[in-house]
Design a protein around this motif. Structure first.
Motif, PDB file in Angstrom:
ATOM      1  N   VAL A 106      -7.601   0.995   1.113  1.00  0.00           N
ATOM      2  CA  VAL A 106      -7.161   0.713  -0.261  1.00  0.00           C
ATOM      3  C   VAL A 106      -8.336   0.853  -1.228  1.00  0.00           C
ATOM      4  O   VAL A 106      -8.205   1.472  -2.291  1.00  0.00           O
ATOM      5  CB  VAL A 106      -6.529  -0.686  -0.371  1.00  0.00           C
ATOM      6  CG1 VAL A 106      -6.230  -1.047  -1.816  1.00  0.00           C
ATOM      7  CG2 VAL A 106      -5.254  -0.766   0.460  1.00  0.00           C
ATOM      8  N   LEU A 107      -9.474   0.306  -0.872  1.00  0.00           N
ATOM      9  CA  LEU A 107     -10.648   0.387  -1.740  1.00  0.00           C
ATOM     10  C   LEU A 107     -11.094   1.836  -1.933  1.00  0.00           C
ATOM     11  O   LEU A 107     -11.503   2.224  -3.027  1.00  0.00           O
ATOM     12  CB  LEU A 107     -11.775  -0.475  -1.177  1.00  0.00           C
ATOM     13  CG  LEU A 107     -11.522  -1.981  -1.257  1.00  0.00           C
ATOM     14  CD1 LEU A 107     -12.466  -2.741  -0.331  1.00  0.00           C
ATOM     15  CD2 LEU A 107     -11.641  -2.471  -2.691  1.00  0.00           C
ATOM     16  N   SER A 108     -10.984   2.639  -0.897  1.00  0.00           N
ATOM     17  CA  SER A 108     -11.295   4.067  -1.022  1.00  0.00           C
ATOM     18  C   SER A 108     -10.333   4.739  -1.987  1.00  0.00           C
ATOM     19  O   SER A 108     -10.740   5.580  -2.792  1.00  0.00           O
ATOM     20  CB  SER A 108     -11.201   4.759   0.337  1.00  0.00           C
ATOM     21  OG  SER A 108     -12.179   4.282   1.206  1.00  0.00           O
TER      22      SER A 108
ATOM     23  N   GLN B  50       0.833  -1.206   0.000  1.00  0.00           N
ATOM     24  CA  GLN B  50       0.000   0.000   0.000  1.00  0.00           C
ATOM     25  C   GLN B  50       0.865   1.254   0.000  1.00  0.00           C
ATOM     26  O   GLN B  50       0.576   2.218  -0.710  1.00  0.00           O
ATOM     27  CB  GLN B  50      -0.934  -0.005   1.209  1.00  0.00           C
ATOM     28  CG  GLN B  50      -1.886   1.160   1.236  1.00  0.00           C
ATOM     29  CD  GLN B  50      -2.812   1.129   2.423  1.00  0.00           C
ATOM     30  OE1 GLN B  50      -2.760   0.230   3.247  1.00  0.00           O
ATOM     31  NE2 GLN B  50      -3.666   2.121   2.522  1.00  0.00           N
ATOM     32  N   SER B  51       1.936   1.243   0.775  1.00  0.00           N
ATOM     33  CA  SER B  51       2.795   2.428   0.828  1.00  0.00           C
ATOM     34  C   SER B  51       3.502   2.680  -0.503  1.00  0.00           C
ATOM     35  O   SER B  51       3.855   3.813  -0.815  1.00  0.00           O
ATOM     36  CB  SER B  51       3.819   2.310   1.960  1.00  0.00           C
ATOM     37  OG  SER B  51       4.781   1.320   1.671  1.00  0.00           O
ATOM     38  N   LYS B  52       3.675   1.610  -1.309  1.00  0.00           N
ATOM     39  CA  LYS B  52       4.265   1.758  -2.644  1.00  0.00           C
ATOM     40  C   LYS B  52       3.214   2.103  -3.694  1.00  0.00           C
ATOM     41  O   LYS B  52       3.544   2.294  -4.858  1.00  0.00           O
ATOM     42  CB  LYS B  52       4.978   0.462  -3.058  1.00  0.00           C
ATOM     43  CG  LYS B  52       6.225   0.140  -2.259  1.00  0.00           C
ATOM     44  CD  LYS B  52       6.970  -1.037  -2.852  1.00  0.00           C
ATOM     45  CE  LYS B  52       6.127  -2.295  -2.788  1.00  0.00           C
ATOM     46  NZ  LYS B  52       6.827  -3.500  -3.261  1.00  0.00           N
ATOM     47  N   GLY B  53       1.953   2.123  -3.287  1.00  0.00           N
ATOM     48  CA  GLY B  53       0.883   2.430  -4.224  1.00  0.00           C
ATOM     49  C   GLY B  53       0.404   1.232  -5.018  1.00  0.00           C
ATOM     50  O   GLY B  53      -0.349   1.378  -5.975  1.00  0.00           O
TER      51      GLY B  53
ATOM     52  N   ASN C  40      -2.013  -1.095  -5.009  1.00  0.00           N
ATOM     53  CA  ASN C  40      -3.294  -1.392  -4.364  1.00  0.00           C
ATOM     54  C   ASN C  40      -3.732  -2.836  -4.557  1.00  0.00           C
ATOM     55  O   ASN C  40      -4.247  -3.457  -3.627  1.00  0.00           O
ATOM     56  CB  ASN C  40      -4.363  -0.439  -4.889  1.00  0.00           C
ATOM     57  CG  ASN C  40      -4.081   0.986  -4.490  1.00  0.00           C
ATOM     58  OD1 ASN C  40      -3.794   1.276  -3.345  1.00  0.00           O
ATOM     59  ND2 ASN C  40      -4.143   1.887  -5.448  1.00  0.00           N
ATOM     60  N   GLU C  41      -3.536  -3.383  -5.734  1.00  0.00           N
ATOM     61  CA  GLU C  41      -3.962  -4.762  -5.992  1.00  0.00           C
ATOM     62  C   GLU C  41      -3.201  -5.748  -5.104  1.00  0.00           C
ATOM     63  O   GLU C  41      -3.794  -6.646  -4.507  1.00  0.00           O
ATOM     64  CB  GLU C  41      -3.751  -5.110  -7.469  1.00  0.00           C
ATOM     65  CG  GLU C  41      -4.274  -6.480  -7.835  1.00  0.00           C
ATOM     66  CD  GLU C  41      -4.146  -6.782  -9.316  1.00  0.00           C
ATOM     67  OE1 GLU C  41      -4.106  -7.976  -9.639  1.00  0.00           O
ATOM     68  OE2 GLU C  41      -4.086  -5.837 -10.139  1.00  0.00           O
TER      69      GLU C  41
END
Length: 92
Positions: A50-52, A11-14, A16-17
């Motif tokens: 993440v979904l947001s 998540q911190s790396k972007g 999301n998947e």
């Protein structure tokens, strides 16, 4: 939980998947344990975030509600839940 930490890094790396995959797997593995309510609530909250971020607001809201029902004392998600309800209501 190692999977949660991997999800946090993704998540911190972007990514999301990848983050969603790690959080989902961690939730699946934690379902059989009764003493991990707070950890499950945190995982649902992380998935909600993440979904947001990817604008999947209805799914994010569902995860926020799961976090609340899993651990009613986990207050961090309550604010997220209220904000998501407003956004979902505005898009309906």
């Amino acid at each position: 939980m190692d999977l949660k930490n991997k999800g946090n890094k993704a998540q911190s790396k972007g990514d999301n998947e990848e983050a969603l995959n790690y959080y989902t797997k961690a939730l699946e593995l934690s379902q059989d344990s009764e003493n991990l309510e707070r950890e499950r609530a945190i995982l649902y909250t992380n998935r909600c975030t993440v979904l947001s971020n990817i604008n999947a607001l209805q799914e994010a809201l569902e995860n926020a509600e799961m976090a609340i029902s899993t651990d009613k004392t986990w207050s961090k998600v309550t604010v997220m839940n209220n904000k998501l309800k407003l956004h979902v209501d505005m898009t309906d």
